[in-house]
Scaffold this motif. Structure first.
Motif, PDB file in Angstrom:
ATOM      1  N   ASP A 141       0.843  -1.207   0.000  1.00 19.13           N
ATOM      2  CA  ASP A 141       0.000   0.000   0.000  1.00 19.13           C
ATOM      3  C   ASP A 141       0.872   1.250   0.000  1.00 19.13           C
ATOM      4  OD1 ASP A 141      -2.678  -1.217   0.329  1.00 19.13           O
ATOM      5  OD2 ASP A 141      -1.896  -1.878   2.258  1.00 19.13           O
ATOM      6  N   GLU A 187      -3.349   3.771  -0.218  1.00 21.81           N
ATOM      7  CA  GLU A 187      -3.309   4.460   1.087  1.00 21.81           C
ATOM      8  C   GLU A 187      -4.492   5.407   1.236  1.00 21.81           C
ATOM      9  OE1 GLU A 187      -2.201   4.090   3.904  1.00 21.81           O
ATOM     10  OE2 GLU A 187      -0.603   2.679   3.566  1.00 21.81           O
ATOM     11  N   ARG A 237      -4.082  -3.478  11.200  1.00 21.37           N
ATOM     12  CA  ARG A 237      -5.457  -3.013  11.357  1.00 21.37           C
ATOM     13  C   ARG A 237      -5.782  -2.761  12.832  1.00 21.37           C
ATOM     14  NH1 ARG A 237      -9.550  -6.929   8.598  1.00 21.37           N
ATOM     15  NH2 ARG A 237      -7.868  -6.875   7.047  1.00 21.37           N
ATOM     16  N   SER A 297       4.348  -6.618   3.241  1.00 21.30           N
ATOM     17  CA  SER A 297       3.209  -5.744   3.560  1.00 21.30           C
ATOM     18  C   SER A 297       2.565  -6.114   4.895  1.00 21.30           C
ATOM     19  CB  SER A 297       2.163  -5.864   2.446  1.00 21.30           C
ATOM     20  OG  SER A 297       0.951  -5.253   2.817  1.00 21.30           O
ATOM     21  N   SER A 307      -0.590  -5.645   5.278  1.00 21.12           N
ATOM     22  CA  SER A 307      -2.008  -5.837   4.969  1.00 21.12           C
ATOM     23  C   SER A 307      -2.398  -7.309   4.868  1.00 21.12           C
ATOM     24  CB  SER A 307      -2.348  -5.145   3.651  1.00 21.12           C
ATOM     25  OG  SER A 307      -3.684  -5.403   3.319  1.00 21.12           O
ATOM     26  N   LYS A 308      -3.546  -7.626   5.468  1.00 20.61           N
ATOM     27  CA  LYS A 308      -4.105  -8.970   5.330  1.00 20.61           C
ATOM     28  C   LYS A 308      -4.797  -9.112   3.982  1.00 20.61           C
ATOM     29  CE  LYS A 308      -4.456  -9.963  10.197  1.00 20.61           C
ATOM     30  NZ  LYS A 308      -5.231 -10.095  11.398  1.00 20.61           N
ATOM     31  N   ASN A 309      -4.934  -8.017   3.264  1.00 21.02           N
ATOM     32  CA  ASN A 309      -5.590  -8.037   1.952  1.00 21.02           C
ATOM     33  C   ASN A 309      -4.583  -7.990   0.801  1.00 21.02           C
ATOM     34  OD1 ASN A 309      -8.395  -7.850   2.908  1.00 21.02           O
ATOM     35  ND2 ASN A 309      -7.755  -5.850   3.684  1.00 21.02           N
TER      36      ASN A 309
HETATM   37  P1  B16 Z   1      -5.354  -4.387   6.211  1.00 18.52           P
HETATM   38  P2  B16 Z   1       1.451  -1.840   3.762  1.00 18.52           P
HETATM   39  C1  B16 Z   1      -0.611  -1.493   5.445  1.00 18.52           C
HETATM   40  O1  B16 Z   1      -0.088  -1.992   4.239  1.00 18.52           O
HETATM   41  C2  B16 Z   1      -1.224  -0.113   5.241  1.00 18.52           C
HETATM   42  O2  B16 Z   1      -0.190   0.847   5.042  1.00 18.52           O
HETATM   43  C3  B16 Z   1      -1.985   0.313   6.453  1.00 18.52           C
HETATM   44  O3  B16 Z   1      -2.611   1.563   6.214  1.00 18.52           O
HETATM   45  C4  B16 Z   1      -3.016  -0.763   6.810  1.00 18.52           C
HETATM   46  O4  B16 Z   1      -3.700  -0.429   7.996  1.00 18.52           O
HETATM   47  C5  B16 Z   1      -2.295  -2.107   6.999  1.00 18.52           C
HETATM   48  O5  B16 Z   1      -1.613  -2.443   5.821  1.00 18.52           O
HETATM   49  C6  B16 Z   1      -3.254  -3.228   7.330  1.00 18.52           C
HETATM   50  O6  B16 Z   1      -4.088  -3.427   6.215  1.00 18.52           O
HETATM   51  O7  B16 Z   1      -6.417  -3.722   7.025  1.00 18.52           O
HETATM   52  O8  B16 Z   1      -5.706  -4.458   4.721  1.00 18.52           O
HETATM   53  O9  B16 Z   1      -4.917  -5.715   6.764  1.00 18.52           O
HETATM   54  O10 B16 Z   1       1.659  -0.389   3.534  1.00 18.52           O
HETATM   55  O11 B16 Z   1       2.316  -2.445   4.849  1.00 18.52           O
HETATM   56  O12 B16 Z   1       1.480  -2.629   2.481  1.00 18.52           O
END
Ligand code: B16
Ligand code: MG
Length: 210
Positions: free
Chosen positions: A11, A18, A49, A114, A116-118
């Motif tokens: 992200d 973002e 999160r 990353s 992110s879990k997505n």
């Molecule tokens: P999710 P990155 C992070 O991704 C984001 O920067 C951050 O804003 C977000 O809260 C976090 O992932 C969790 O994401 O809710 O989708 O699991 O920048 O490390 O790729």
């Protein structure tokens, strides 16, 4: 330095998501009656999160019960999911595709690191799921950024030493994680973290392979 691997945050480095995280957290903060702006949002970039929700609650001097906490996490993710429905290759940030292509020609590993879990869903949507040799994301982590686990795992999967990798990051928490892990880190596209990293690029378009 003999670079053998590039580790990309997702992200804000690979995809322009973002803004989607920001809009979703702003809605949650407003529901909770907590002021939310772009400056405060810098604290949440790269952060998991649940840690993000903790930071919003702390800002509002609030505590909520565990079941409510989980409800807000699910609500934030549903706002986020809705907002990325139309995500496509058009949302890949400038210089990403050419950097990956060049890295592959040079025989370098390309790795995602990353929080992110997505992450896999996002990569699939933009057509980059198969572009990376390894993906480490929020589902794989015990300790999220600013802990270095995400980048150390990525390097380990490629059997590389941190000193053989460059990390690309857009978040203060990510730069801190990379530095703690002993990686060279290049900040991308976020002026707020320009001075924290080893180098700064406005976009990956200007990344020079030595
Ligand atoms: P999710 P990155 C992070 O991704 C984001 O920067 C951050 O804003 C977000 O809260 C976090 O992932 C969790 O994401 O809710 O989708 O699991 O920048 O490390 O790729
Ligand atoms: Mg990021």
């Amino acid at each position: 330095m003999d670079v053998k691997g590039l580790i990309f945050d997702l992200d804000g480095v690979i995809v322009n998501t973002e803004k989607n995280h920001y809009d979703s957290w702003k809605k949650i903060a407003e529901t909770l009656g907590v002021d939310y702006d772009l400056d405060f949002n810098e604290n949440l970039k790269g952060v998991s999160r649940s840690k993000s929700l903790e930071l919003i609650l702390k800002k509002g001097n609030m505590t909520i019960e565990e079941s409510k906490f989980e409800e807000y996490l699910a609500l934030k993710n549903s706002f986020y999911m809705k907002s990325i429905e139309g995500l496509s290759a058009n949302d890949i940030l400038p210089g990403v595709v050419s950097t990956i292509q060049k890295a592959k020609k040079l025989g370098l590993f390309c790795i995602i690191g990353s929080s992110s879990k997505n992450a896999r869903l996002i990569l699939d949507k933009v057509g980059l799921l198969d572009a990376f040799d390894f993906i480490v994301d929020g589902n794989d982590l015990k300790s999220p950024k600013p802990h270095p686990e995400v980048f150390l795992k990525g390097a380990e999967l490629a059997k590389l030493n941190p000193k053989e990798c460059i990390v690309f990051e857009d978040a203060a928490s990510g730069v801190e994680a990379a530095k703690k892990g002993g990686f060279m880190v290049i900040a991308v596209g976020n002026h707020h973290i320009k001075d924290l990293a080893d180098a700064y690029l406005e976009t990956l378009e200007t990344f020079q392979f030595a």
